[in-house]
Design a protein around this motif. Sequence first.
Motif, PDB file in Angstrom:
ATOM      1  N   ALA A   1      11.966   0.958  -4.632  1.00 25.54           N
ATOM      2  CA  ALA A   1      12.500  -0.406  -4.657  1.00 25.54           C
ATOM      3  C   ALA A   1      11.432  -1.445  -4.327  1.00 25.54           C
ATOM      4  O   ALA A   1      11.520  -2.597  -4.754  1.00 25.54           O
ATOM      5  N   PHE A   2      10.411  -1.033  -3.568  1.00 25.33           N
ATOM      6  CA  PHE A   2       9.355  -1.980  -3.215  1.00 25.33           C
ATOM      7  C   PHE A   2       8.640  -2.515  -4.448  1.00 25.33           C
ATOM      8  O   PHE A   2       8.156  -3.654  -4.453  1.00 25.33           O
ATOM      9  N   LEU A   3       8.561  -1.700  -5.504  1.00 23.77           N
ATOM     10  CA  LEU A   3       7.896  -2.159  -6.724  1.00 23.77           C
ATOM     11  C   LEU A   3       8.555  -3.412  -7.286  1.00 23.77           C
ATOM     12  O   LEU A   3       7.896  -4.227  -7.934  1.00 23.77           O
ATOM     13  N   GLN A   4       9.857  -3.556  -7.045  1.00 23.99           N
ATOM     14  CA  GLN A   4      10.552  -4.734  -7.552  1.00 23.99           C
ATOM     15  C   GLN A   4       9.976  -6.004  -6.945  1.00 23.99           C
ATOM     16  O   GLN A   4       9.875  -7.037  -7.611  1.00 23.99           O
ATOM     17  N   LEU A   5       9.585  -5.948  -5.671  1.00 27.53           N
ATOM     18  CA  LEU A   5       8.959  -7.106  -5.034  1.00 27.53           C
ATOM     19  C   LEU A   5       7.584  -7.370  -5.624  1.00 27.53           C
ATOM     20  O   LEU A   5       7.195  -8.522  -5.835  1.00 27.53           O
ATOM     21  N   VAL A   6       6.836  -6.302  -5.903  1.00 32.42           N
ATOM     22  CA  VAL A   6       5.517  -6.462  -6.526  1.00 32.42           C
ATOM     23  C   VAL A   6       5.644  -7.143  -7.883  1.00 32.42           C
ATOM     24  O   VAL A   6       4.921  -8.089  -8.199  1.00 32.42           O
ATOM     25  N   TRP A   7       6.592  -6.683  -8.689  1.00 31.26           N
ATOM     26  CA  TRP A   7       6.786  -7.290 -10.005  1.00 31.26           C
ATOM     27  C   TRP A   7       7.273  -8.726  -9.887  1.00 31.26           C
ATOM     28  O   TRP A   7       6.915  -9.579 -10.700  1.00 31.26           O
ATOM     29  N   ALA A   8       8.078  -8.998  -8.881  1.00 34.05           N
ATOM     30  CA  ALA A   8       8.573 -10.357  -8.692  1.00 34.05           C
ATOM     31  C   ALA A   8       7.422 -11.312  -8.379  1.00 34.05           C
ATOM     32  O   ALA A   8       7.359 -12.429  -8.900  1.00 34.05           O
ATOM     33  N   VAL A   9       6.501 -10.863  -7.523  1.00 37.43           N
ATOM     34  CA  VAL A   9       5.337 -11.692  -7.184  1.00 37.43           C
ATOM     35  C   VAL A   9       4.481 -11.944  -8.423  1.00 37.43           C
ATOM     36  O   VAL A   9       4.070 -13.080  -8.695  1.00 37.43           O
ATOM     37  N   LEU A  10       4.210 -10.889  -9.194  1.00 31.94           N
ATOM     38  CA  LEU A  10       3.387 -11.032 -10.397  1.00 31.94           C
ATOM     39  C   LEU A  10       4.071 -11.903 -11.437  1.00 31.94           C
ATOM     40  O   LEU A  10       3.434 -12.760 -12.072  1.00 31.94           O
ATOM     41  N   LEU A  11       5.362 -11.704 -11.623  1.00 33.34           N
ATOM     42  CA  LEU A  11       6.114 -12.487 -12.601  1.00 33.34           C
ATOM     43  C   LEU A  11       6.092 -13.973 -12.242  1.00 33.34           C
ATOM     44  O   LEU A  11       5.854 -14.832 -13.100  1.00 33.34           O
ATOM     45  N   GLY A  12       6.343 -14.270 -10.975  1.00 38.08           N
ATOM     46  CA  GLY A  12       6.339 -15.660 -10.549  1.00 38.08           C
ATOM     47  C   GLY A  12       4.970 -16.308 -10.701  1.00 38.08           C
ATOM     48  O   GLY A  12       4.868 -17.466 -11.112  1.00 38.08           O
ATOM     49  N   ALA A  13       3.918 -15.555 -10.386  1.00 44.28           N
ATOM     50  CA  ALA A  13       2.565 -16.104 -10.454  1.00 44.28           C
ATOM     51  C   ALA A  13       2.101 -16.314 -11.891  1.00 44.28           C
ATOM     52  O   ALA A  13       1.514 -17.342 -12.235  1.00 44.28           O
ATOM     53  N   VAL A  14       2.373 -15.338 -12.773  1.00 40.69           N
ATOM     54  CA  VAL A  14       1.843 -15.378 -14.135  1.00 40.69           C
ATOM     55  C   VAL A  14       2.651 -16.289 -15.046  1.00 40.69           C
ATOM     56  O   VAL A  14       2.085 -17.082 -15.811  1.00 40.69           O
ATOM     57  N   PHE A  15       3.970 -16.229 -14.962  1.00 40.72           N
ATOM     58  CA  PHE A  15       4.806 -16.945 -15.930  1.00 40.72           C
ATOM     59  C   PHE A  15       5.419 -18.241 -15.399  1.00 40.72           C
ATOM     60  O   PHE A  15       5.800 -19.106 -16.178  1.00 40.72           O
ATOM     61  N   PHE A  16       5.504 -18.382 -14.070  1.00 42.86           N
ATOM     62  CA  PHE A  16       6.135 -19.582 -13.525  1.00 42.86           C
ATOM     63  C   PHE A  16       5.223 -20.348 -12.576  1.00 42.86           C
ATOM     64  O   PHE A  16       5.662 -21.278 -11.899  1.00 42.86           O
ATOM     65  N   ALA A  17       3.946 -19.963 -12.534  1.00 48.16           N
ATOM     66  CA  ALA A  17       2.931 -20.657 -11.725  1.00 48.16           C
ATOM     67  C   ALA A  17       3.345 -20.780 -10.264  1.00 48.16           C
ATOM     68  O   ALA A  17       3.061 -21.788  -9.601  1.00 48.16           O
ATOM     69  N   GLU A  18       4.006 -19.758  -9.732  1.00 46.20           N
ATOM     70  CA  GLU A  18       4.415 -19.771  -8.333  1.00 46.20           C
ATOM     71  C   GLU A  18       3.302 -19.184  -7.480  1.00 46.20           C
ATOM     72  O   GLU A  18       2.767 -18.116  -7.804  1.00 46.20           O
ATOM     73  N   PRO A  19       2.918 -19.849  -6.395  1.00 50.23           N
ATOM     74  CA  PRO A  19       1.835 -19.327  -5.549  1.00 50.23           C
ATOM     75  C   PRO A  19       2.231 -18.016  -4.883  1.00 50.23           C
ATOM     76  O   PRO A  19       3.394 -17.807  -4.538  1.00 50.23           O
ATOM     77  N   ILE A  20       1.257 -17.138  -4.715  1.00 53.76           N
ATOM     78  CA  ILE A  20       1.504 -15.861  -4.042  1.00 53.76           C
ATOM     79  C   ILE A  20       1.475 -16.091  -2.536  1.00 53.76           C
ATOM     80  O   ILE A  20       0.471 -16.538  -1.981  1.00 53.76           O
ATOM     81  N   ASP A  21       2.574 -15.793  -1.866  1.00 52.15           N
ATOM     82  CA  ASP A  21       2.702 -16.001  -0.425  1.00 52.15           C
ATOM     83  C   ASP A  21       2.612 -14.646   0.276  1.00 52.15           C
ATOM     84  O   ASP A  21       3.537 -13.841   0.208  1.00 52.15           O
ATOM     85  N   PRO A  22       1.496 -14.372   0.962  1.00 48.10           N
ATOM     86  CA  PRO A  22       1.344 -13.058   1.615  1.00 48.10           C
ATOM     87  C   PRO A  22       2.397 -12.816   2.693  1.00 48.10           C
ATOM     88  O   PRO A  22       2.760 -11.660   2.957  1.00 48.10           O
ATOM     89  N   TRP A  23       2.919 -13.878   3.309  1.00 48.29           N
ATOM     90  CA  TRP A  23       3.955 -13.703   4.335  1.00 48.29           C
ATOM     91  C   TRP A  23       5.254 -13.192   3.712  1.00 48.29           C
ATOM     92  O   TRP A  23       5.964 -12.387   4.327  1.00 48.29           O
ATOM     93  N   VAL A  24       5.565 -13.656   2.518  1.00 50.55           N
ATOM     94  CA  VAL A  24       6.760 -13.171   1.826  1.00 50.55           C
ATOM     95  C   VAL A  24       6.612 -11.685   1.505  1.00 50.55           C
ATOM     96  O   VAL A  24       7.551 -10.894   1.667  1.00 50.55           O
ATOM     97  N   ILE A  25       5.414 -11.298   1.053  1.00 49.11           N
ATOM     98  CA  ILE A  25       5.159  -9.893   0.736  1.00 49.11           C
ATOM     99  C   ILE A  25       5.268  -9.031   1.992  1.00 49.11           C
ATOM    100  O   ILE A  25       5.904  -7.969   1.991  1.00 49.11           O
ATOM    101  N   PHE A  26       4.666  -9.504   3.087  1.00 51.78           N
ATOM    102  CA  PHE A  26       4.707  -8.747   4.338  1.00 51.78           C
ATOM    103  C   PHE A  26       6.140  -8.620   4.860  1.00 51.78           C
ATOM    104  O   PHE A  26       6.584  -7.539   5.263  1.00 51.78           O
ATOM    105  N   GLY A  27       6.883  -9.736   4.831  1.00 52.28           N
ATOM    106  CA  GLY A  27       8.272  -9.695   5.280  1.00 52.28           C
ATOM    107  C   GLY A  27       9.117  -8.782   4.404  1.00 52.28           C
ATOM    108  O   GLY A  27       9.966  -8.032   4.902  1.00 52.28           O
TER     109      GLY A  27
END
Length: 301
Positions: A243-269
């Motif tokens: 299930a953790f992969l879903q968070l990885v894909w969410a971060v990549l999807l937001g960064a690549v297609f929606f120009a959302e900044p990668i927040d390391p705190w969100v990933i850690f949490g």
Amino acid sequence: MSSEAGSRPGWGVFWMVVTGLQFIGVTALVKMLGTRIPAPEAAFLRYVLGLVFLLPFLKSLIRIRMERDTFLLFCARGAAHTIGVALWFFGMARIPIADVTALNYMAPVYVTLGAAVFLGEKLALRRVLAVLAALLGALIILRPGFREIGPGHIAMVFTALVFGASYLLTKLLTDRTSPGVVVTMLSLTVTVGLAPLAAMNWVTPTLYELGILFCVATLATGGHYTMTLAFRAAPLAVTQPVAFLQLVWAVLLGAVFFAEPIDPWVIFGGMLIVGAVSFISWREAKLKRRAITPAVPEPKV
């Protein structure tokens, strides 16, 4: 979990990966939809369009004689899920995809707490520590006082809470009737529940928007199906960490297609929450009880 199920871990991981990709597709499409269509209406249209996939089950549903208490439980679950789905659509359109995905992982944690309070399940020290770790993960994601918390974040916090209530009711219903009836009744009750909310502020959708929502319904239905295949192929201890992969894909999807900044705190949490949920699921499997914690924190849309 049968020995047969535990003998195909590779297929279990594969189907869980496919499941995560489909659910991430759901979040991406809802993000593309934007905010022109009000959240309750978008959720209503998704469920109406998704009813086409449930037509084969309607005949058998009509023949079932349902007890009054069971029917009331279905209504209560439908009401809870109606609120949760509307809040999910609202939050999804307003905050980063990674935030939505990470906060959505909290639903199984709330189920664990609810099961202890309302169903009398034992909450051992190790599970208490896992719950506390998950709550800490949510605080790290939100970081009140250190970042702006918008309506979308608040909506997602309550989304996980309401979905947790819905899952607890599902636990009670699965002891009374078949999974097919539970799934079909959920779709019907949520559709009915969302109808008046959608009508209050109706915006006529375009064909493009209807197409997006039909794709949402298709991916959500497919995700639930492949998730079932994953559970049949492997135990929760194998499929849950994927299930953790879903968070990885969410971060990549937001960064690549929606120009959302990668927040390391969100990933850690999110990692803390996923770790806690994985531990709870593993403990449930080890104790050979039927897990009430949902095996994957998918958006129930």
